[in-house]
Design a protein around this motif. Structure first.
Motif, PDB file in Angstrom:
ATOM      1  N   ASP A   1       0.831  -1.214   0.000  1.00 51.25           N
ATOM      2  CA  ASP A   1       0.000   0.000   0.000  1.00 51.25           C
ATOM      3  C   ASP A   1       0.867   1.268   0.000  1.00 51.25           C
ATOM      4  OD1 ASP A   1      -2.417  -1.283  -0.073  1.00 51.25           O
ATOM      5  OD2 ASP A   1      -2.869  -1.035   2.062  1.00 51.25           O
ATOM      6  N   LEU A   2       1.946   1.222   0.762  1.00 46.61           N
ATOM      7  CA  LEU A   2       2.822   2.403   0.846  1.00 46.61           C
ATOM      8  C   LEU A   2       3.454   2.695  -0.516  1.00 46.61           C
ATOM      9  CD1 LEU A   2       4.746   1.752   4.219  1.00 46.61           C
ATOM     10  CD2 LEU A   2       2.564   2.942   3.875  1.00 46.61           C
ATOM     11  N   ILE A   3       3.906   1.647  -1.175  1.00 49.59           N
ATOM     12  CA  ILE A   3       4.561   1.845  -2.478  1.00 49.59           C
ATOM     13  C   ILE A   3       3.534   2.321  -3.508  1.00 49.59           C
ATOM     14  CG2 ILE A   3       5.987   0.795  -4.284  1.00 49.59           C
ATOM     15  CD1 ILE A   3       7.432   0.930  -1.625  1.00 49.59           C
ATOM     16  N   THR A   4       2.327   1.791  -3.419  1.00 52.02           N
ATOM     17  CA  THR A   4       1.259   2.251  -4.317  1.00 52.02           C
ATOM     18  C   THR A   4       0.984   3.736  -4.091  1.00 52.02           C
ATOM     19  OG1 THR A   4       0.289   0.055  -4.238  1.00 52.02           O
ATOM     20  CG2 THR A   4      -1.116   1.807  -5.069  1.00 52.02           C
ATOM     21  N   ALA A   5       0.997   4.146  -2.819  1.00 50.86           N
ATOM     22  CA  ALA A   5       0.818   5.572  -2.506  1.00 50.86           C
ATOM     23  C   ALA A   5       1.951   6.381  -3.145  1.00 50.86           C
ATOM     24  CB  ALA A   5       0.782   5.793  -0.994  1.00 50.86           C
TER      25      ALA A   5
ATOM     26  N   GLN B   1       3.577   5.619  -5.856  1.00 51.15           N
ATOM     27  CA  GLN B   1       3.347   5.665  -7.307  1.00 51.15           C
ATOM     28  C   GLN B   1       2.334   6.721  -7.706  1.00 51.15           C
ATOM     29  OE1 GLN B   1       2.607   1.206  -8.059  1.00 51.15           O
ATOM     30  NE2 GLN B   1       3.826   1.860  -9.808  1.00 51.15           N
ATOM     31  N   SER B   2       1.445   7.079  -6.765  1.00 45.90           N
ATOM     32  CA  SER B   2       0.399   8.058  -7.080  1.00 45.90           C
ATOM     33  C   SER B   2       0.911   9.490  -7.102  1.00 45.90           C
ATOM     34  CB  SER B   2      -0.741   7.942  -6.061  1.00 45.90           C
ATOM     35  OG  SER B   2      -1.306   6.656  -6.118  1.00 45.90           O
TER      36      SER B   2
ATOM     37  N   ASN C   1       5.705  10.610  -0.603  1.00 47.29           N
ATOM     38  CA  ASN C   1       4.378  10.018  -0.458  1.00 47.29           C
ATOM     39  C   ASN C   1       4.442   8.726   0.368  1.00 47.29           C
ATOM     40  OD1 ASN C   1       2.675  11.814  -1.718  1.00 47.29           O
ATOM     41  ND2 ASN C   1       1.907  10.364  -3.241  1.00 47.29           N
TER      42      ASN C   1
END
Lengths: 250, 250
Positions: B35-39, B41-42, B124
């Protein structure tokens, strides 16, 4: 040590980012603007250098000049606020002078530190702004003519404009742009060579995204975009500009 | 368009950042890490380049080597997670190859774009992590020996390690470090020369802060720190290292 009550909201906030390029005329409260910059200051900074200065541009003529040099991005003129984020080693140079030293100027490492400081700071400003219902758009295209930007803002040596930031209340609601598959960018232990299948997967995702956004008009995939972008020189003046400003990359 | 319910919590979260250098043994859930890495990427990325790769290092020997080269920062070994954030133009080079082009390599501008992409992404990740009760510490000192880091992680050309990041549940609760007065870094319309009074004010703030933290032992002010830091060369190998990796700064 911190409560977890805002867990989902913050992750969701971050994931819902998209650039906003059309703003209402609603101004940003002075106190909110100061809160956003304070949030920026709270980001990590290398050795507490704080190599950042933020210039708030309100003068309509300066705004117009910057909108034009950025390739005609009208929102630079129209957004309630426009901030220019500068990497600043002038302040640390001043500290050196005060104690009779000379700054070891032009180090590539110092350039990296100040540039990273700016980006960490700005991203905090962005997250704070979006949590308050504002929309943002980074303006990297200030680097189209960094000398003109420097002249307009009276930037001294050892300071350079990294990017601009439009801030305001959104007057549009675009969807988020899909990103590369997580496993294409998160790697375990070692660098993983590019996985052609993953790239093809993402190309199709982006093709669908562009077609949806343009009512079927745009047939484009990511790998082609990147090849068009990186296959040619980009802002070849940057090196000389930076060198002139004191960032000699030595 | 967004609700304002988390207004104060997010500003407060950002303002409460401090580096954590001591962690409990509690692991970070796999799903949370993703989830942190996805954040990350955003976050905004220049022209959707996404010039970022994140390498998750778990191997204890690699961790130890990195802790050592970072000047003996034990938390690099001890933190639940250690991530190396790399500026990555290898992926876009691959895109160029696919369409029979050659990447215009070594552009200073591309170096800036990828480095900024990495920092926005990482910040992020940091905000997401802190919102989940994790603590973080950026490890810029990976640049003490970027070649060794590259070798350990098998980084190809056109990829360089910008910094590392320790992540874990905090086992300490340090206070926030005071920052420069807001008016020293936020400027209206034009760059403002350094204001000696503001600097003296901050020096006193920092003197008090250091004395409080060290029980009166440390008598140090910011401007002296900066002068010590910038008055000498810093990581003079960076230029040559980057050049060898394909970042020619042209």
């Amino acid at each position: 040590m911190k409560n977890n009550t805002m867990t989902q909201p913050v992750l969701e906030l971050l994931r819902s980012h998209r650039s906003i390029r059309k703003f209402t005329e609603q101004p940003v409260e002075e106190s909110l603007l100061r809160d956003l910059i304070t949030a920026g200051q709270s980001a990590a900074t290398s050795s507490n250098l704080q190599g950042v200065s933020v210039i708030r541009v309100r003068n309509p003529e300066t705004r117009r000049a910057m909108a034009e040099l950025a390739g005609g991005q009208a929102y630079v003129e129209e957004a309630a606020e426009f901030l220019v984020f500068c990497a600043d080693l002038n302040r640390s140079g001043w500290c050196c002078e005060q104690s009779g030293k000379t700054m070891a100027d032009g180090m590539t490492e110092h350039f990296i530190i100040a540039t990273v400081d700016v980006a960490l700071f700005a991203q905090n400003v962005v997250v704070a702004a979006e949590s308050e219902g504002l929309g943002i758009c980074y303006i990297g295209a200030l680097r189209n003519d960094p000398q003109q930007v420097s002249d307009l803002l009276a930037l001294p040596d050892n300071v350079y404009p990294v990017f601009g930031l439009c801030l305001g209340y959104p007057d549009q609601d675009p969807e988020c742009k899909p990103r590369l598959p997580l496993d294409a960018i998160l790697m375990e232990e070692h660098y993983q060579p590019v996985n052609a299948e993953r790239m093809a997967e993402y190309d199709e995702t982006m093709r669908t995204y562009y077609q949806r956004r343009t009512g079927g008009k745009l047939d484009r995939v990511w790998s082609q975009e990147m090849s068009a972008l990186l296959g040619k020189e980009s802002r070849p003046h940057m090196r000389e500009f930076l060198e002139k400003k004191g960032f000699k990359m030595r």
